[in-house]
Scaffold this active site. Structure first.
Site, PDB file in Angstrom:
ATOM      1  N   LYS A  87       0.859  -1.196   0.000  1.00  0.00           N
ATOM      2  CA  LYS A  87       0.000   0.000   0.000  1.00  0.00           C
ATOM      3  C   LYS A  87       0.892   1.243   0.000  1.00  0.00           C
ATOM      4  CE  LYS A  87      -4.379   1.136   2.270  1.00  0.00           C
ATOM      5  NZ  LYS A  87      -5.166   0.930   3.497  1.00  0.00           N
TER       6      LYS A  87
HETATM    7  O1  G3P Z   1      -8.646   1.876   4.259  1.00  0.00           O
HETATM    8  C1  G3P Z   1      -8.625   3.234   4.636  1.00  0.00           C
HETATM    9  C2  G3P Z   1      -9.506   3.411   5.794  1.00  0.00           C
HETATM   10  O2  G3P Z   1      -9.049   2.604   6.812  1.00  0.00           O
HETATM   11  C3  G3P Z   1      -9.700   4.770   6.337  1.00  0.00           C
HETATM   12  O3  G3P Z   1     -10.849   4.695   7.092  1.00  0.00           O
HETATM   13  O4  G3P Z   1     -12.494   5.383   8.778  1.00  0.00           O
HETATM   14  O5  G3P Z   1     -10.076   6.009   9.022  1.00  0.00           O
HETATM   15  O6  G3P Z   1     -11.478   7.086   7.287  1.00  0.00           O
HETATM   16  P1  G3P Z   1     -11.230   5.867   8.093  1.00  0.00           P
END
Ligand code: G3P
Length: 217
Positions: A87
């Site tokens: 990633k």
């Molecule tokens: O895969 C990316 C994701 O984990 C981000 O999620 O909820 O931190 O915006 P969030």
């Protein structure tokens, strides 16, 4: 649409995997830190454990932001297990690194994508997956799913092979809307996956069936 779980928590990964509907896992430094994982060996072992649990792509994020560092880290991550997808953040050196990984047979997930232009660059570099962050776009009062739709349209029009991986999913409706928009993959917290099960009429109907079943015994 493929279902990935967005966590580094082994119990949650197991619960989703046991449902039989899990196609992969995504992690990020925030999710890894949340599990208290520290140091190179612990990080490597944790990714290895996840890869042995789930038979599908497992995204492991590089921590570096300069080309040489990203390449070094990415090579090490990819060597942990065949399921690892490196990633890489959507930055200039990240795009250069994605192109290098593509040329050297290493799969990548371009993360922190918030615009169609960024998604075009990721596809041009040959990213395996591109990760638009739906929930974080919604947080700013824009429409994250609209971006997924736009990227899917562009990729279809242009014939790009990069898979659209809807990330930063916050609820079951996000999953449904991403499926409608044509996302190839949705990476979700366990709560959003389990939320898809819920409907009050299912609960009411089942209670009635169970009650009526008693009269048949
Ligand atoms: O895969 C990316 C994701 O984990 C981000 O999620 O909820 O931190 O915006 P969030």
């Amino acid at each position: 649409m493929k279902f990935f779980i967005d966590t580094a928590n082994l119990a949650q990964i197991k619960e989703a995997n046991d449902l039989g509907i899990l196609d992969g896992v995504t992690t990020n430094p925030t999710l890894m830190a949340k599990e208290g994982i520290k140091g190179y060996e612990a990080i490597t072992n944790h990714y290895k454990t996840i890869c042995e649990m789930v038979d599908g792509p497992v995204s492991a994020e590089v921590l570096g932001i300069e080309f040489e560092g990203i390449i070094e880290e990415g090579k090490k991550l990819a060597a942990i297990h065949k399921n690892i997808v490196v990633k890489v953040p959507m930055i200039k050196d990240g795009i250069k690194a994605i192109k290098w990984f593509t040329d050297n047979g290493i799969r990548t997930n371009c993360t922190l994508v918030f615009s169609a232009g960024q998604a075009i660059l990721a596809a041009k570099a040959g990213a395996t997956f591109v990760s638009p962050f739906i929930g974080r776009i919604d947080d700013g009062s824009w429409d994250g799913v609209q971006l997924v739709e736009q990227i899917v349209n562009i990729y279809n029009t242009q014939g790009f092979m990069t898979e659209v991986l809807a990330a930063s999913i916050r609820n079951p409706l996000h999953i449904v809307r991403c499926a409608e928009a044509g996302a190839d993959v949705c990476t979700c917290p366990l709560s959003s996956i389990l939320g898809l099960l819920k409907h009050p009429l299912t609960d009411l109907g089942l209670a009635q069936f169970l009650n009526d079943a008693k009269s048949m015994q």
